[in-house]
Enzyme design. Structure first.
Site, PDB file in Angstrom:
ATOM      1  N   LYS A 223     -12.492  -1.911   7.460  1.00  0.00           N
ATOM      2  CA  LYS A 223     -11.725  -2.916   8.214  1.00  0.00           C
ATOM      3  C   LYS A 223     -12.107  -2.887   9.698  1.00  0.00           C
ATOM      4  O   LYS A 223     -12.735  -3.790  10.203  1.00  0.00           O
ATOM      5  CB  LYS A 223     -10.238  -2.704   8.001  1.00  0.00           C
TER       6      LYS A 223
ATOM      7  N   ASP B 214      -1.423   6.626   6.305  1.00  0.00           N
ATOM      8  CA  ASP B 214      -2.511   5.726   5.906  1.00  0.00           C
ATOM      9  C   ASP B 214      -2.752   4.753   7.061  1.00  0.00           C
ATOM     10  O   ASP B 214      -1.949   3.855   7.301  1.00  0.00           O
ATOM     11  CB  ASP B 214      -2.091   4.972   4.632  1.00  0.00           C
TER      12      ASP B 214
ATOM     13  N   TRP C 127       0.804  -1.223   0.000  1.00  0.00           N
ATOM     14  CA  TRP C 127       0.000   0.000   0.000  1.00  0.00           C
ATOM     15  C   TRP C 127       0.837   1.273   0.000  1.00  0.00           C
ATOM     16  O   TRP C 127       0.474   2.266  -0.641  1.00  0.00           O
ATOM     17  CB  TRP C 127      -1.005  -0.014   1.153  1.00  0.00           C
TER      18      TRP C 127
END
Ligand code: PMP
Length: 354
Positions: free
Chosen positions: A189, A165, A101
């Site tokens: 999530k 992030d 990511w």
């Protein structure tokens, strides 16, 4: 009703209490005689809910009045672009790349402005002294690499503005938000359904990206409009509101952290004590408390492992397609009991096939 133990990486398990509330409230929300899916986002009832959700996030993290909490669509991927667009006035970004990511975020930022690499490492997080930020305006990192199972257990100290992030460890542990310029997280999530991204941004960073920035890519648009410049993801915000209340009732982010330590320890012990039957090659201190990745020494047993787990109601333990192997995601809504069941299964499977 049959419910499995769900170790999906996202979208992922939601607390059963939250699902029950949604079920109960679906036909008549707040006495409106209609569901939350069918009413105006400008209604008093929804306006109160979106405001309350922002307040709950502030309360859970102890966020001070220097920050705005925004609700955005477009997922983590859109933030890969919005971060450099909104922060480029500071100068270029320095990206710490240590997994899928952060690598994607760096690639996207390179399309927008001149992005640099602060550090590039694999199977671990960079050491603080490895982070090179000379000449950069902001330092970007991903606190938990969901695919690779690597998590920062420190906050980098830097003269630069910090952008992070937190998609896969949001609201899973206490965070000193005052150390950051921008934090973002997809809700799907730890915090709700897909379709919603939470952005926490320091107010002094707003409104600096220039007139040419498209309206919906400017954080200021959201800050000025209670995140309702356009129609927001009403249902996702409603569910996030319920999850935030659930976290608070459980004991807040401190309790989420306590459970994460417990759950991850159960699985890492099962791996480390398997005599090499399972292995995890992430540096031990940098292992994720959210996504426990592991491989079987004999990869031919992988499919059988997945199928046998399923027979015991242990679902979604297959690793990400890019890296293969196994991955158990143990976000906030995954119980200690379910995680114990997976750890017991792993031990049994290793004895039977070792
Ligand atoms: N960042 C992290 C850490 C992620 O785990 C993900 C998705 N799994 C993303 C970004 C991308 O999120 P989205 O799919 O919502 O764009």
């Amino acid at each position: 009703m049959h419910r499995v133990f769900n170790f999906a990486a996202g979208p992922s398990a939601l607390p059963i209490e939250v699902l029950k509330t949604i079920h109960e409230e679906l036909f008549d929300w707040k006495g409106m005689g209609a569901s939350v899916l069918e009413i105006s986002h400008r209604s008093k009832q929804f306006t109160e809910t979106i405001e309350e959700t922002g307040e709950l996030i502030k309360e859970l993290y102890g966020i001070n009045s220097d920050y705005e909490v925004l609700f955005v669509q477009g997922g983590g991927h859109l933030q890969f672009a919005m971060i450099p667009l909104n922060l480029q006035f500071l100068g270029r970004g320095a990206y710490a790349v240590n997994g899928v990511w952060s690598a994607k975020a760096f690639k996207e930022a390179s399309k927008i402005s001149q992005a640099g690499i602060a550090a590039q490492v694999e199977k671990r997080v960079p050491l603080e002294e490895e982070l090179k930020t000379e000449g950069a305006g902001f330092l970007y990192y991903c606190s938990n690499e969901t695919v690779n199972g690597i998590q920062y257990h420190y906050v980098p100290k830097s003269k630069c503005v910090l952008a992070c992030d937190m998609s896969s460890d949001f609201l899973s542990k206490p965070v000193d938000v005052s150390k950051y310029g921008v934090i973002f997280a997809g809700a799907q999530k730890n915090f709700g359904p897909a379709g919603l991204t939470v952005v926490i941004v320091r107010k002094d960073l707003l409104g600096k990206c220039g007139e040419s920035t498209p309206t919906m890519l400017d954080y200021q648009t959201y800050a000025k409009s209670l995140s309702m410049f356009n129609t927001p993801p009403v249902f996702s915000i409603y569910v996030a509101n319920l999850v935030a209340k659930w976290i608070k009732k459980q004991g807040g982010v401190e309790e989420m952290y306590r459970r994460s330590l417990l759950k991850s320890e159960l699985l890492y012990s099962a791996i480390d004590q398997s005599g090499g039957f399972y292995y995890n090659d992430v540096k031990k201190e940098d292992r994720s408390l959210m996504n426990v990745v592991f491989n079987l020494k004999n990869p031919e047993l992988e499919q059988e492992f997945i199928e046998s787990a399923k027979k015991e109601d242990l679902f979604n333990v297959k690793g990400h397609r890019i890296v293969g192997g196994m991955r158990a995601s143990i976000y906030n809504a995954v119980s200690v009991e379910g995680t114990q069941k997976l750890a017991d299964f792993m031990k049994r499977f290793a004895i039977e096939h070792g």
